[in-house]
Design a protein around this motif. Structure first.
Motif, short mmCIF file in Angstrom:
data_model
loop_
_atom_site.label_atom_id
_atom_site.label_comp_id
_atom_site.label_asym_id
_atom_site.label_seq_id
_atom_site.Cartn_x
_atom_site.Cartn_y
_atom_site.Cartn_z
N VAL A 197 31.74 39.18 42.16
CA VAL A 197 32.78 38.96 41.15
C VAL A 197 33.64 40.22 40.99
O VAL A 197 34.87 40.15 40.87
CB VAL A 197 32.17 38.53 39.81
N ALA A 198 32.98 41.39 40.97
CA ALA A 198 33.73 42.65 40.86
C ALA A 198 34.68 42.81 42.04
O ALA A 198 35.84 43.23 41.88
CB ALA A 198 32.76 43.83 40.79
N HIS A 199 34.21 42.47 43.25
CA HIS A 199 35.07 42.58 44.43
C HIS A 199 36.26 41.62 44.32
O HIS A 199 37.40 41.98 44.65
CB HIS A 199 34.25 42.28 45.69
N GLU A 200 36.00 40.37 43.88
CA GLU A 200 37.07 39.38 43.74
C GLU A 200 38.11 39.86 42.73
O GLU A 200 39.32 39.73 42.95
CB GLU A 200 36.48 38.03 43.31
N LEU A 201 37.64 40.40 41.61
CA LEU A 201 38.57 40.91 40.59
C LEU A 201 39.37 42.09 41.12
O LEU A 201 40.55 42.25 40.80
CB LEU A 201 37.80 41.32 39.33
N SER A 202 38.73 42.92 41.93
CA SER A 202 39.41 44.07 42.50
C SER A 202 40.55 43.64 43.42
O SER A 202 41.65 44.21 43.39
CB SER A 202 38.42 44.95 43.27
N THR A 203 40.29 42.63 44.25
CA THR A 203 41.35 42.14 45.14
C THR A 203 42.50 41.53 44.36
O THR A 203 43.64 41.50 44.87
CB THR A 203 40.79 41.08 46.12
N ARG A 204 42.25 41.08 43.15
CA ARG A 204 43.31 40.51 42.31
C ARG A 204 43.93 41.58 41.39
O ARG A 204 44.75 41.25 40.53
CB ARG A 204 42.74 39.38 41.45
N ASP A 248 39.96 46.79 36.81
CA ASP A 248 40.10 47.87 35.84
C ASP A 248 40.44 47.34 34.45
O ASP A 248 39.91 47.84 33.45
CB ASP A 248 41.19 48.86 36.30
N GLU A 249 41.33 46.34 34.38
CA GLU A 249 41.70 45.79 33.07
C GLU A 249 40.54 45.06 32.42
O GLU A 249 40.45 44.99 31.19
CB GLU A 249 42.90 44.86 33.22
N VAL A 250 39.65 44.50 33.22
CA VAL A 250 38.45 43.85 32.68
C VAL A 250 37.51 44.88 32.07
O VAL A 250 36.80 44.59 31.10
CB VAL A 250 37.74 43.05 33.80
N GLY A 251 37.50 46.08 32.61
CA GLY A 251 36.59 47.12 32.14
C GLY A 251 35.66 47.59 33.23
O GLY A 251 34.68 48.30 32.96
N GLY A 252 35.93 47.17 34.46
CA GLY A 252 35.14 47.60 35.60
C GLY A 252 33.80 46.89 35.68
O GLY A 252 33.45 46.03 34.88
#
Length: 455
Positions: free
Chosen positions: A69-76, A80-84
């Motif tokens: 999930v962290a990787h998916e959020l990073s590609t989008r 960082d805005e989520v809080g890492g």
């Protein structure tokens, strides 16, 4: 409260985080939650992003955990805005138990529904304060309310191997008495057996040429249901409610109205029968909506209102051609209207019976009607569960019948009696059927199966 004293919209951030954390730690909970929520139902935008990323991974067949999930959020460019990754771990540490995910999901859905209600109330207030067509404003509100109801019913779309308990109960009931008709009875045994009666959730379309009597046919069905004390809602686009009631009085009394007009007076015995019929029709549980061009929103609203207030169990729409469906062409509008009626049948769990015209070529061909002769045939065939076609017939030898031409139909109607073949060419839930019936205006427009007719 919002800045300036405005009301804070309903939400529950703890429940939202509990759902997200459960997705990150339990594959089983991913299966149970998928399809029951949408990202927009989360109040906090970063939570929407986490949920959307999790569901997209799941849809691609990839694992759902903190790393993926962290990787998916990073590609989008949202991590960082989520809080890492630290924020994802924090949610997991605060999760009471992953097994409670459906409970938390329900809280998220309920608070989202309350927010939608607040938004709908604000929109309703704006529409109410503006000049313009009040009916259009009401229709807009009804559409939004219907969408809200549909979202509340959102759930898993795939049923497991065990199925629903009620399905097995229905099967047991059928095996115990396979010959029993489960739906509402039309009064015509062969048709009821082929249809299994008018079953909830089904759309039944009746097609015939102009002047063949499809309106009278559905009024016959409505009369049969009313006699059984079954509440009915009728959308009458070509006739007023008073005209339909008057026709039903003569149908109930089995008296030819036109014959009285030509004769110029009513005999005492006829007057007694008509008085009795008027008393019966006045008490029948039939409600009418005499809108010449009902919109899809109006139909949904009136059906829902009549169901809640009067307990209606069947809906008749006479006929499809006058429903204001969406689209540029007549075919598109009819397709949209049919889809609306199918949705009403399923959403409200009622049988819906609609009539449809046929095209000119089919009406005057002197051949058996076909599904392709219907106006908007592709949409009707796609969404109708069952289709009945009415072809006027003439005798063509012993126990043989042939279709009439348009001229022969006009000639036969002058006598007040002619035969109609009622065919069931499409039946999603059963087999084929053909019933020959006499439409007899000497009996007030009743349809009587040939085997039951007594001259």
């Amino acid at each position: 409260a919002r800045p300036g004293g405005a009301m804070m919209l309903p939400h529950d951030l703890e429940a939202e985080e509990a759902v997200l954390a459960a997705l990150l730690v339990s594959e089983e909970q991913v299966h149970s939650i998928a399809g029951t929520l949408t990202p927009g139902e989360f109040y906090r935008e970063p939570n929407q992003w986490i949920f959307a990323a999790s569901m997209d991974l799941y849809a691609r067949g990839e694992g759902v955990n903190t790393i993926t999930v962290a990787h998916e959020l990073s590609t989008r460019q949202q991590l960082d805005e989520v809080g890492g990754t630290a924020e994802l771990h924090r949610m997991i540490l605060q999760l009471p138990t992953a097994e409670g995910a459906p409970f938390y999901a329900n809280i998220v859905r309920e608070t989202a529904t309350r927010r939608s209600l607040v938004g709908l109330a604000e929109k309703t207030a704006r529409l109410a304060s503006q000049d313009g067509d009040v009916g259009q404003a009401v229709a807009q509100v009804e559409v939004e309310l219907h969408k809200l109801r549909r979202r509340r019913g959102l759930g898993p779309h795939t049923i497991g191997p065990g199925g629903r308990p009620e399905m097995w109960a229905k099967l047991e009931d059928f095996l115990g008495e396979p010959g029993r008709i489960r739906g509402l009875r039309t009064g015509w045994e062969n048709i009821d057996r082929a249809l299994n009666g008018l079953m909830p959730g089904r759309l039944i379309t009746i097609g015939a040429a102009t002047s063949v009597g499809k309106s009278a046919f559905v009024q016959n069905i409505a009369r049969q249901l009313a006699v059984q004390n079954v509440p009915v809602l009728m959308f009458t686009t070509e006739m007023t409610a008073d005209e339909v009631r008057e026709r039903m009085v003569f149908m109930e009394a089995e008296i030819d109205r036109l014959g009285l007009v030509y004769r110029g007076y009513t005999r005492d015995d006829e007057r007694q029968l008509l008085d009795e019929a008027m008393g019966a029709v006045r008490g029948w549980p039939i409600w009418y909506c005499e809108e010449s061009h009902p919109t899809s929103a109006l139909i949904r609203a009136e059906v829902r209102r009549a169901k809640e207030l009067h307990g209606i169990e069947t809906v008749f729409v006479d006929h499809l051609g006058y429903v204001e469906g969406r689209g540029e062409t007549e075919r598109d509008r009819i397709t949209d209207a049919v889809a609306t009626l199918k949705g009403v049948a399923q959403d409200e769990y009622l049988p819906v019976v609609a009539t449809s015209h046929v095209n000119r070529a089919g009406a005057g061909s002197g051949d058996w009607l076909k599904l392709t002769d219907l106006h908007g045939a592709s949409g009707i065939e796609k969404d109708s569960d069952q289709v009945l076609l009415m072809t006027p017939c003439k005798e063509a030898g012993e126990r043989a019948w042939a279709p009439m031409t348009a001229d022969e139909v006009r000639q036969a109607k002058r006598s007040g009696v002619f035969t109609v073949a009622v065919e069931l060419p499409k039946n999603r839930h059963g087999g084929y059927a053909m019933e020959y019936m006499t439409e007899d205006w000497g009996q007030g427009g009743r349809f009587v199966p040939l085997g039951e007719r007594h001259d």
